[in-house]
Write an enzyme that holds these catalytic residues in place. Structure first.
Site, mmCIF file in Angstrom:
data_model
loop_
_atom_site.group_PDB
_atom_site.id
_atom_site.type_symbol
_atom_site.label_atom_id
_atom_site.label_comp_id
_atom_site.label_asym_id
_atom_site.label_seq_id
_atom_site.Cartn_x
_atom_site.Cartn_y
_atom_site.Cartn_z
ATOM 1 N N GLY A 83 0.683 -1.114 0.167
ATOM 2 C CA GLY A 83 -0.069 -0.068 -0.019
ATOM 3 C C GLY A 83 0.946 1.307 0.095
ATOM 4 N N GLY A 84 2.247 1.313 -0.509
ATOM 5 C CA GLY A 84 2.913 2.359 -0.451
ATOM 6 C C GLY A 84 2.827 3.473 -1.132
ATOM 7 N N ILE A 113 -0.453 7.625 3.507
ATOM 8 C CA ILE A 113 0.722 7.473 4.507
ATOM 9 C C ILE A 113 1.697 6.753 3.963
ATOM 10 C CG2 ILE A 113 -0.331 5.666 5.652
ATOM 11 C CD1 ILE A 113 1.454 8.710 7.210
ATOM 12 N N LYS A 115 -10.154 -3.160 12.135
ATOM 13 C CA LYS A 115 -8.809 -3.020 12.298
ATOM 14 C C LYS A 115 -8.624 -3.803 13.761
ATOM 15 C CE LYS A 115 -7.615 1.328 10.388
ATOM 16 N NZ LYS A 115 -6.699 2.600 10.673
#
Length: 310
Positions: free
Chosen positions: A12-13, A17, A134
């Site tokens: 998810g780079g 963020i 989460k």
């Protein structure tokens, strides 16, 4: 002899963020890998991000959360896996967990957290359901016995400080005339600059003190109420703003009546700036504080951040 730095894979780079974490990892001297989907390369904006990673010496690996083989292959090349997938993919991290289990070599997994401590929040819907995903990932990691660190970072400075927490589309700098304050404005919130969040997080990946712990990024100068943030800004511009308080009852009504994703944002704002869900005490049995562990990191205070706009 210095301990060799771990090899880090960021999944998810190219996201918000994620970019900061990839850059921080590479600049800190870690062999850094970014898992990128083929479709991402054809996106002009994300394609530029990928090129900037390459310029930093980052290894680009092609893969997908839905391609188990590509995940396992990527994970086998590293020691640490950091996930920064977006809110719609939180539960898909079970696929990362399965690949980590099969690969068998991962020393640390940091799932996509980077916000409130989801086990200690009183958020209303729809944020409550977003956080529940989460929580589910945390419990799965623990049940599978995967070594972890949960990065609880508070709010992203870039989301809140350029607008003084005003929910006005298109606003790119703090208001200079009037401001709306959520609730009574006294609940304290933790707000950190993204580069600092990334620097602290990367510091933690090889630190035994953060193993199977929550890393709270809560430096003393970055825990402020909305009233305090507005006061800081008023001092910088030399004038008082006209203040309107939005009562909690009205905010809750707006949350219920607003469409997705506005209701999600408003419910998170309620949790942070009315309930004070980021300003919690740290329980030493499962939590450590980043600025205490890494006093060498020179973080940007909220006061300094606001100076960019004065």
């Amino acid at each position: 002899m210095a301990t060799e730095k771990s090899k880090i894979l960021v999944i998810g780079g190219t996201g918000y963020i994620g970019k900061f974490l990839v850059e921080a990892s590479a600049k800190a001297g870690h062999s850094t890998f970014a898992l990128v989907r083929e479709a991402t390369l054809s996106d002009p904006v994300k394609g530029k991000t990928v090129q900037s990673f390459k310029d930093l010496g980052v290894t680009i690996l092609h893969g997908d959360l839905n391609d188990h083989e590509s995940l396992v292959k990527a994970i086998k090349q590293v020691d640490v896996v950091i996930s920064t997938v977006g809110s719609m993919q939180i539960l898909d991290q079970t696929k990362i967990i399965s690949a980590i289990k099969e690969a068998g070599n991962v020393k640390r997994f940091l799932p996509s957290e980077f916000g409130v401590d989801v086990d200690r929040t009183s958020a209303v819907e729809p944020a409550k359901s977003a956080f529940a995903g989460k929580i589910q990932i945390r419990r799965t990691i623990e049940a599978e016995g995967i070594p972890y660190t949960y990065a609880v970072t508070g709010c992203f400075g870039g989301y809140y400080l350029p607008t003084l927490v005003q929910f006005e589309p298109g606003l790119t700098s703090p208001p200079r005339d009037k401001v709306t304050i959520l609730g009574d404005g006294n609940a304290k919130a933790v707000i950190n600059k993204e580069e600092d969040i990334a620097a602290y997080t990367i510091k933690a990946v090889d630190d035994p003190r953060t193993l199977n712990k929550i890393l709270y990024i809560k430096p003393s100068n970055n825990t402020l109420s909305m009233n305090e943030i507005v006061t800081l800004w008023e001092k910088k511009i030399g004038k008082s703003l006209e203040k309107t308080h939005l009562p909690e009852e009205q905010l809750l009504k707006s949350i219920q009546e607003s469409p997705i994703p506005i209701n999600v944002v408003l419910s998170i704002n309620h949790a942070v700036f009315v309930n004070g869900d980021t300003n919690i005490s740290i329980e030493p049995s499962f939590g450590v504080e980043a600025s205490e562990l890494y006093p060498d990191v020179k973080y940007t205070s909220v006061d300094e951040y606001l100076s960019y706009f004065a």
